[in-house]
Design a protein around this motif. Structure first.
Motif, PDB file in Angstrom:
ATOM      1  N   CYS A 119       0.799  -0.935   0.116  1.00  0.00           N
ATOM      2  CA  CYS A 119       0.287  -0.033  -0.200  1.00  0.00           C
ATOM      3  C   CYS A 119       0.657   1.254   0.109  1.00  0.00           C
ATOM      4  N   CYS A 131       1.411   3.658   2.329  1.00  0.00           N
ATOM      5  CA  CYS A 131       1.297   3.925   3.489  1.00  0.00           C
ATOM      6  C   CYS A 131       3.316   4.337   3.492  1.00  0.00           C
ATOM      7  N   CYS A 155      -3.405  -2.016   4.978  1.00  0.00           N
ATOM      8  CA  CYS A 155      -2.584  -2.536   5.645  1.00  0.00           C
ATOM      9  C   CYS A 155      -3.053  -2.796   6.958  1.00  0.00           C
TER      10      CYS A 155
HETATM   11 ZN   LIG Z   1      -1.227   1.337   4.088  1.00  0.00          ZN
END
Ligand SMILES: [Zn+2]
Length: 476
Positions: A21, A23, A43
């Motif tokens: 992802c 992040c 996540c």
């Molecule tokens: Zn994430």
């Protein structure tokens, strides 16, 4: 007794973002973020969320595979490893099982003065689970889960059981860590961690897995403990069962976790949400050209180019910044002087302070400049050592340090000091002249006192002998 050890090492890669992802990867942030702030639906494993592969993690995994002499697979697949535990919200971890990124490589280590090849079985890419915190210790009141760690890109590097002692395991891990740092895929001075699980079996016994070992020094300690434990069990007539244990670094013991589950228990299935990884020739040759000179080649070159001993070369290349510092200095002063100071007193002082060269804030120019002063005889070796210590403490260039702490060798008019001392100490002088050799030590001591230790004892002695000779010649 024959010992077989294999290691599985998990390395948190120093990418900007997480494995599947967008992040932020907390391992590469300077400060520890608030728990559960770097998370998203992927996540956190929410239904309907879709993972996407981090290209940078893929490239870093491939670079590692090439540097560890592996054959990169034309196609690798992601799988779901099913397990139920709060650290994995979607109840499976995305990893590689059936088709890993790369197989059959090797790392060369030093063992008992010989080179030894440790075979790499496979390298795979996976995601880190979340972090669980047992409040009040294991068995305490409750458990907290921090999903910031969930999804940090990992590579797992698995060896064949080629290591035959705890010392070899330590030397393999140190070598691996330095290769990964040279490649720029892992940074030991960041928050990223490298954790190993060790599989160990003694001749005739079953395989025991010891989990959760951080660092090269710990691996040696954990394995030493585990071997002792198994040997004493065997000597009491007990059989070694296949099991999984946990290394407890505070207590320095391994503790039983569970009797070992088999790989089948995880019910691997292929991950349908991710496409296979198919690295093309162009990508691979591009990555190959980005691989820097690695520790082994650098070591050989240092021995050849600078006539260093193998041990000194080995010590200099273990940390890339140290190797680069050495080359910076060796271009300006004698390589032997540079090598022995950098591999010797400087590394010792950094270790003492638990710092890498980068963390110390020292600059290459500072060290080179101090060592050239030493080479020109402008500072004694004792004072150069003090200067290194003070430079680490105060993070200032050598010129400032030497001035502030009065470490330089001042231009002292030795002959006038010697003249004064001889005049004041007629008795010692007569003793010396009448054959009492020891009296000269007293005179040297007096001159050193007079110059506040800034003169060199050897030179002082010479100056005294010279003065006495002159007097003899002058006297009728
Ligand atoms: Zn994430």
């Amino acid at each position: 007794m024959k010992i077989r050890i294999g290691l599985e090492t998990h390395v948190q890669l120093n990418t900007e973002s997480k494995m599947f992802c967008g992040c932020r990867n907390p391992a590469t942030l300077p400060e520890e973020p608030e728990p559960n702030t770097l998370v998203c639906e992927t996540c956190l494993g929410m239904p309907g969320s879709k993972p996407r592969t981090n290209r940078e993690a893929f490239r870093k995994g491939l670079k590692t595979a090439i540097a560890l002499n592996c054959s990169v697979q034309r196609e690798s697949l992601f799988s779901r490893k099913t397990y139920f535990y709060p650290d994995m919200a979607k109840n499976f971890q995305i990893t590689q099982y059936e088709k890993p990124l790369a197989v059959s490589g090797f790392v060369e280590i030093e063992s008992g003065g010989r080179r030894k090849r440790v075979r790499i079985r496979r390298i795979q890419i996976e995601e880190d689970p979340a972090r669980t915190v047992h409040v009040g210790g294991v068995g305490g009141s409750h458990v907290l889960v921090d999903y910031n760690r969930s999804g940090i890109p990992l590579i797992e590097i698995v060896t064949e059981p080629d290591l035959s002692s705890p010392a070899e395991a330590r030397s393999y891990l140190s070598k691996l860590m330095s290769i990964l740092e040279y490649l720029g895929v892992y940074d030991s001075s960041s928050k990223a961690v490298m954790k190993s699980d060790a599989n160990i079996s003694l001749e005739g016994g079953r395989r025991v897995e010891v989990k959760n070992i951080t660092g090269a020094k710990d691996i040696e300690e954990a394995l030493n403990y585990e071997i002792l434990r198994q040997k004493s069990s065997i000597s009491r007539g007990r059989e070694i069962e296949q099991s999984t244990r946990m290394w407890n670094p505070e207590l320095g013991v391994t503790q039983e976790l569970r009797s070992k589950e088999s790989e089948e228990d995880y019910g691997y299935i292929l991950e349908p949400d991710l496409t296979p990884l198919r690295p093309g020739q162009l990508l691979l040759s591009g990555l190959k050209s980005e691989i820097p000179e690695l520790p082994d080649s650098k070591r050989e070159r240092f021995i050849r180019e600078y006539s260093l001993s193998p041990a000194m070369a080995e010590s200099l290349v273990s940390e890339l910044d140290i190797a680069e510092l050495f080359e910076h200095a060796a271009k300006r002063i004698s390589p032997r002087v540079a090598g022995s100071w950098i591999a010797g007193y400087l590394k010792k002082s950094l270790n003492w302070n638990n710092l890498t060269f980068r963390e110390s804030g020292l600059k290459r120019e500072w060290i080179t400049s101090l060592l050239s002063m030493f080479e020109r005889g402008e500072i004694t070796d004792r004072n150069a050592e003090i200067a290194i210590r003070k430079m680490i403490e105060e993070r200032k260039p050598p010129e400032d340090i030497i001035k502030r702490h009065g470490l330089g060798r001042e231009r002292i008019d030795l002959s006038s000091v010697v003249g004064k001392v001889l005049k004041k100490n007629q008795k010692a002088l007569t003793d010396y002249l009448s054959g009492e050799e020891k009296a000269i030590h007293f005179l040297v001591g007096q001159v050193m006192k007079e110059t506040k230790g800034k003169a060199d004892a050897g030179e002082v002695r010479k100056a005294i002998e010279e003065a006495i000779r002159r007097r003899k010649n002058e006297s009728p």
